[in-house]
Write a protein that holds these residues in place. Structure first.
Motif, PDB file in Angstrom:
ATOM      1  N   GLU A  13       0.789  -1.269   0.100  1.00  0.00           N
ATOM      2  CA  GLU A  13      -0.009   0.085  -0.284  1.00  0.00           C
ATOM      3  C   GLU A  13       0.897   0.869  -0.110  1.00  0.00           C
ATOM      4  O   GLU A  13       1.462   1.357   1.071  1.00  0.00           O
ATOM      5  CB  GLU A  13      -0.889  -0.069   0.981  1.00  0.00           C
ATOM      6  CG  GLU A  13      -2.144   1.198   1.030  1.00  0.00           C
ATOM      7  CD  GLU A  13      -2.726   0.845   2.271  1.00  0.00           C
ATOM      8  OE1 GLU A  13      -3.405   0.276   2.789  1.00  0.00           O
ATOM      9  OE2 GLU A  13      -3.995   1.975   1.488  1.00  0.00           O
ATOM     10  N   ILE A  14       1.185   2.158  -1.391  1.00  0.00           N
ATOM     11  CA  ILE A  14       1.665   3.363  -1.408  1.00  0.00           C
ATOM     12  C   ILE A  14       0.576   4.041  -1.366  1.00  0.00           C
ATOM     13  O   ILE A  14      -0.547   4.458  -1.864  1.00  0.00           O
ATOM     14  CB  ILE A  14       2.224   3.219  -2.123  1.00  0.00           C
ATOM     15  CG1 ILE A  14       2.897   2.286  -2.582  1.00  0.00           C
ATOM     16  CG2 ILE A  14       2.932   4.843  -2.752  1.00  0.00           C
ATOM     17  CD1 ILE A  14       3.479   1.888  -4.822  1.00  0.00           C
ATOM     18  N   LYS A  15       1.442   5.565  -0.133  1.00  0.00           N
ATOM     19  CA  LYS A  15       0.263   6.768   0.042  1.00  0.00           C
ATOM     20  C   LYS A  15       1.237   8.005  -0.270  1.00  0.00           C
ATOM     21  O   LYS A  15       1.927   7.688   0.640  1.00  0.00           O
ATOM     22  CB  LYS A  15      -0.361   6.523   1.453  1.00  0.00           C
ATOM     23  CG  LYS A  15      -1.712   5.591   1.556  1.00  0.00           C
ATOM     24  CD  LYS A  15      -2.193   5.948   3.137  1.00  0.00           C
ATOM     25  CE  LYS A  15      -3.316   4.422   2.783  1.00  0.00           C
ATOM     26  NZ  LYS A  15      -3.578   4.312   4.782  1.00  0.00           N
ATOM     27  N   GLY A  16       0.467   8.387  -1.112  1.00  0.00           N
ATOM     28  CA  GLY A  16       0.939   9.876  -1.277  1.00  0.00           C
ATOM     29  C   GLY A  16       2.365   9.783  -1.001  1.00  0.00           C
ATOM     30  O   GLY A  16       3.135  10.809  -0.937  1.00  0.00           O
ATOM     31  N   GLY A  59       3.268  12.356  -4.465  1.00  0.00           N
ATOM     32  CA  GLY A  59       2.285  12.297  -3.727  1.00  0.00           C
ATOM     33  C   GLY A  59       1.023  10.967  -5.056  1.00  0.00           C
ATOM     34  O   GLY A  59       0.530  11.515  -5.503  1.00  0.00           O
ATOM     35  N   ASN A  68      -0.153   7.391  -5.122  1.00  0.00           N
ATOM     36  CA  ASN A  68      -1.619   6.467  -4.348  1.00  0.00           C
ATOM     37  C   ASN A  68      -0.910   4.861  -5.301  1.00  0.00           C
ATOM     38  O   ASN A  68      -2.030   5.621  -6.187  1.00  0.00           O
ATOM     39  CB  ASN A  68      -2.495   6.984  -4.041  1.00  0.00           C
ATOM     40  CG  ASN A  68      -1.832   8.230  -3.121  1.00  0.00           C
ATOM     41  OD1 ASN A  68      -1.785   7.768  -2.455  1.00  0.00           O
ATOM     42  ND2 ASN A  68      -3.420   8.827  -3.481  1.00  0.00           N
ATOM     43  N   LYS A 110      -2.610   0.233  -4.483  1.00  0.00           N
ATOM     44  CA  LYS A 110      -2.804  -0.693  -3.427  1.00  0.00           C
ATOM     45  C   LYS A 110      -3.089  -2.057  -3.787  1.00  0.00           C
ATOM     46  O   LYS A 110      -3.739  -2.208  -5.356  1.00  0.00           O
ATOM     47  CB  LYS A 110      -4.259   0.012  -2.523  1.00  0.00           C
ATOM     48  CG  LYS A 110      -4.165  -1.175  -1.854  1.00  0.00           C
ATOM     49  CD  LYS A 110      -5.604  -1.087  -0.615  1.00  0.00           C
ATOM     50  CE  LYS A 110      -5.701  -2.040  -0.115  1.00  0.00           C
ATOM     51  NZ  LYS A 110      -6.591  -2.351   0.996  1.00  0.00           N
ATOM     52  N   GLY A 149       4.936  10.516   2.241  1.00  0.00           N
ATOM     53  CA  GLY A 149       4.617   9.351   1.866  1.00  0.00           C
ATOM     54  C   GLY A 149       5.065   9.021   2.205  1.00  0.00           C
ATOM     55  O   GLY A 149       5.721   8.394   3.601  1.00  0.00           O
ATOM     56  N   ALA A 177       5.088   3.578   2.172  1.00  0.00           N
ATOM     57  CA  ALA A 177       4.870   2.309   1.410  1.00  0.00           C
ATOM     58  C   ALA A 177       4.857   1.215   2.294  1.00  0.00           C
ATOM     59  O   ALA A 177       6.352   1.133   2.774  1.00  0.00           O
ATOM     60  CB  ALA A 177       5.822   2.426   0.482  1.00  0.00           C
ATOM     61  N   LYS A 205       2.094  11.540 -10.600  1.00  0.00           N
ATOM     62  CA  LYS A 205       1.087  10.575  -9.865  1.00  0.00           C
ATOM     63  C   LYS A 205       0.095   9.649 -11.054  1.00  0.00           C
ATOM     64  O   LYS A 205       0.634   9.996 -12.184  1.00  0.00           O
ATOM     65  CB  LYS A 205       0.225  11.866  -9.810  1.00  0.00           C
ATOM     66  CG  LYS A 205       0.705  12.821  -8.325  1.00  0.00           C
ATOM     67  CD  LYS A 205      -0.448  13.974  -8.148  1.00  0.00           C
ATOM     68  CE  LYS A 205      -0.596  14.513  -9.143  1.00  0.00           C
ATOM     69  NZ  LYS A 205      -0.343  15.961  -8.459  1.00  0.00           N
TER      70      LYS A 205
END
Ligand SMILES: Nc1ncnc2c1ncn2[C@@H]1O[C@H](COP(=O)(O)OP(=O)(O)OP(=O)(O)O)[C@@H](O)[C@H]1O
Ligand SMILES: [Mg+2]
Lengths: 388, 251
Positions: free
Chosen positions: B3-6, B19, B21, B23, B58, B60, B223
């Motif tokens: 799960e990668i966020k921002g 940034g 995202n 999953k 962010g 990961a 992105k």
């Protein structure tokens, strides 16, 4: 003949090179000035060479040198070989290392291989320094008569306490027509030891000479290795691996002289310097005016592994013939970061990845060695360094 | 699984990921497409721990662990694999020796028994057949003098040997001839299972005929700006990226 019982560097007849001397620019002899080393004599007292991992059975013959002199008692000379002793050879215009040898070596030892011989195994030349503060100068000549084929492993072994030592070797390989010689030169030096060496091979018609060295440890190693291609269709090779750590200073000056046409030479040096280690390589190839149809290849590569480590590498080509093929390459840099990342991304620890890369880099030097035993020994010498 | 966020990352003060995202669940295949220079390889590099990149924001998370805190080799031990867009040539290091060391190092880390020489060789033969990699290549120095296609095949061969949980293939299809493309895809399909996942970076819809993705993402300017199913790839092939990149995006 030298009557000295010590190698005394304050002796007035010694002319120390200065930094201005091109060949000693990076390697100073100055720290020897105040030093003296005892020259041992007689038979070995306690030394058991098997304890040093040397099995006599692996060799076709063993030549032990003590205090620079040939020791009949400790050697094993096979029938096909004749040993002759005489007073030391006159050294040719050899500024410093040769003068030290000239002054302090007691005898010249000639190892004579008669015509048409070849041995299954290599011969071993073993220099021994048993005690601390000991030093020796050896003057050795190996005569490879016509059609002989022989290999020599040269090693130095030290007694347990022998740390501060000095060894000066002057070795001359007289390679006659159609003879072949391999010289495996293990320069593994005691902790504070000095090794100075002058190794010269004179190659006659259609002869071959391969010299492989590994150099590691000690305070200072300086070897001058010269090949003289004196007869047509000769082949000469000088390969060397330098592994400098702590404050090791390793210097090889090589000179390959093509004096006649139709000869080939090849040279490969790998230099590795970590911590405060220094590697020096100066490789001269001299192709004389008459030496047409010469092929001469030289390559050196260095890896610097710390900020305080140093590598000086310099190829010197002097080519006076016009119909020749010569190439040279000289690179120095850090360990390849991309390769390191590639290996780590596959799950090799940083240490393991480094080791694999360095090994791969270093061991190329020993490609083409026929004896597995010798190859293994070069490899394990390198491994000792990589695992330290 | 991942799960990668921002996620934000830069190299030499140049912001590349801005940034991002994403999953990925076990069993899924994700395709990432996008114009040159969009940051696809950067994403792959950051995920596998290349030190040149600085992560500036962010997170990961891979199988419950903070991926960004781990050394490259630790990521490999955890089951991450990257097939490089440009595989590195490593003279003097033998392919087989290197793989054996890699596999056993990972096994050791996971508390498993090391493979003995015989089992290793059996596995090597099996996988080498799977990706139809010439056996002689396994005996040479890593990628040294390999052709472009051979290098890519070698990447897939290594993947097959290391059996990762998540494999990122960065343009593994570029430089492959039609046959090789089929072989490599077959390899991936045979390795695919409910337990593992793939992120496939590519420029060509063609590959996705062979490796059918569950999701197709468009990465643009650091992105992911659009996500769809496999039909998105077909549309991109026909119409290019302009229709997505030229209009203002809504989240
Ligand atoms: N060392 C670097 N210094 C400066 N910029 C860099 C560096 N490495 C990469 N970049 C830049 O980062 C951007 C993203 O590169 P990246 O390789 O991730 O693109 P990509 O999406 O994989 O492209 P392609 O489809 O061409 O493979 C590019 O603009 C590239 O020039
Ligand atoms: Mg890319």
């Amino acid at each position: 003949m030298s009557e000295f019982s010590t190698i005394d560097f304050s002796h007035q007849s010694l002319d120390f090179p200065t930094k201005k001397d091109e060949h000693f620019k990076y390697t100073s002899m100055g720290n020897l000035k105040s030093k003296g080393f005892d020259i041992p004599s007689g038979v070995l007292s306690s030394l058991d060479i098997e304890k040093h991992g040397i099995e006599k059975a692996n060799y076709a013959g063993v030549f032990v040198f003590l205090g620079g002199c040939f020791s009949h008692e400790n050697s094993e000379v096979p029938k096909q070989i004749r040993i002759e002793s005489s007073s030391p050879r006159k050294k040719e215009n050899n500024v410093f290392i040769g003068s030290v040898n000239q002054l302090f070596s007691k005898e010249n030892t000639r190892i004579v291989l008669k015509d048409n011989q070849s041995a299954e195994k290599p011969y071993l030349i073993l220099h021994v320094l048993e005690e601390n503060n000991q030093g020796a100068c050896a003057d050795i000549e190996i005569k490879l008569s016509e059609n002989t084929n022989a290999s020599f492993v040269q090693k130095v072994i030290y007694g347990e306490n022998a740390s501060n030592t000095y060894l000066n070797l002057s070795t001359y390989l007289d390679v006659e027509t159609h003879a072949q010689v391999n010289f495996y030169n293990f320069e593994t030096i005691s902790a504070e030891g000095f090794l100075h060496q002058q190794l010269t091979a004179d190659l006659s018609k259609a002869s071959k000479c391969h010299i492989f060295s590994v150099s590691t440890g000690g305070a200072q190693i300086r070897s001058n290795i010269n090949l003289k291609l004196n007869g047509e269709n000769g082949f000469g090779q000088i390969n060397g691996l330098q592994l400098a750590s702590d404050s090791n200073h390793i210097d090889h000056h090589t000179k390959i002289e093509h004096l006649v046409p139709h000869c080939e030479s090849s040279e490969l040096y790998k230099l590795l310097a970590e911590k405060k280690g220094t590697c020096v390589f100066n490789g001269k190839v001299h192709v004389y005016k008459d030496a047409q149809k010469t092929n001469a290849y030289q390559s050196s590569a260095g890896i610097i592994m710390s900020d305080q480590a140093t590598i000086y590498a310099k190829p010197e080509l002097e080519i006076y013939a016009d119909d020749v093929k010569c190439s040279h390459g000289c690179t120095t840099g850090a360990l390849d970061k991309e390769a390191l990342f590639y290996l780590r991304s596959r799950g090799l620890s940083e240490k393991e990845a480094r080791k694999l890369l360095l090994e791969g880099f270093a061991l190329e030097v020993f490609q083409g060695i026929d004896y597995k035993m010798v190859l293994d020994e070069f490899q394990s010498t390198a491994d000792l360094f990589f695992n330290a | 699984m991942l799960e990668i966020k921002g996620l934000e990352a830069q190299i030499e003060d140049k912001q590349i990921l801005k940034g991002l995202n994403l999953k990925v669940n076990a069993g899924e295949i994700h395709a990432i497409m996008g114009p040159n220079g969009a940051g696809k390889s950067t994403l792959a590099s950051v995920l596998s721990g290349r030190e040149d990149y600085e992560v500036t924001g962010g997170s990961a998370v891979f199988l419950g662990d903070d991926l960004l805190e781990m050394a490259p080799e630790e990521r490999a031990w955890a089951g991450l694999f990257l097939a490089f867009q440009y595989p590195v040539e490593i003279p003097g290091v033998n392919n087989t020796t290197f793989l054996k060391t890699a596999i056993n190092e990972a096994r050791k880390q996971r508390g498993e028994k090391e493979l003995n020489a015989k089992d290793f060789l059996l596995m090597l033969k099996e996988k080498q057949k799977l990706v139809e990699l010439d056996l002689s290549l396994t005996k040479r120095a890593v990628n040294e003098g390999f052709s472009g296609g051979e290098k890519k095949r070698n990447e897939i061969f290594q993947m097959a040997m290391l059996q990762p949980k998540l494999a990122i293939l960065d343009e593994t299809d570029s430089g492959l001839d039609i046959d090789a493309l089929r072989v490599v895809s077959n390899g991936v399909n045979k390795l695919r299972s409910k337990e593992n996942a793939f992120i496939v970076i590519t420029h060509y819809q063609r590959l996705l005929d062979y490796i059918v993705p569950d999701f197709v993402h468009v990465l643009h300017d650091g992105k992911i700006i659009k996500t769809g199913d496999k039909t998105l790839a077909l549309k991109l092939e026909k119409e290019g990226y302009d229709w997505i990149t030229k209009q203002p995006q809504t989240a």
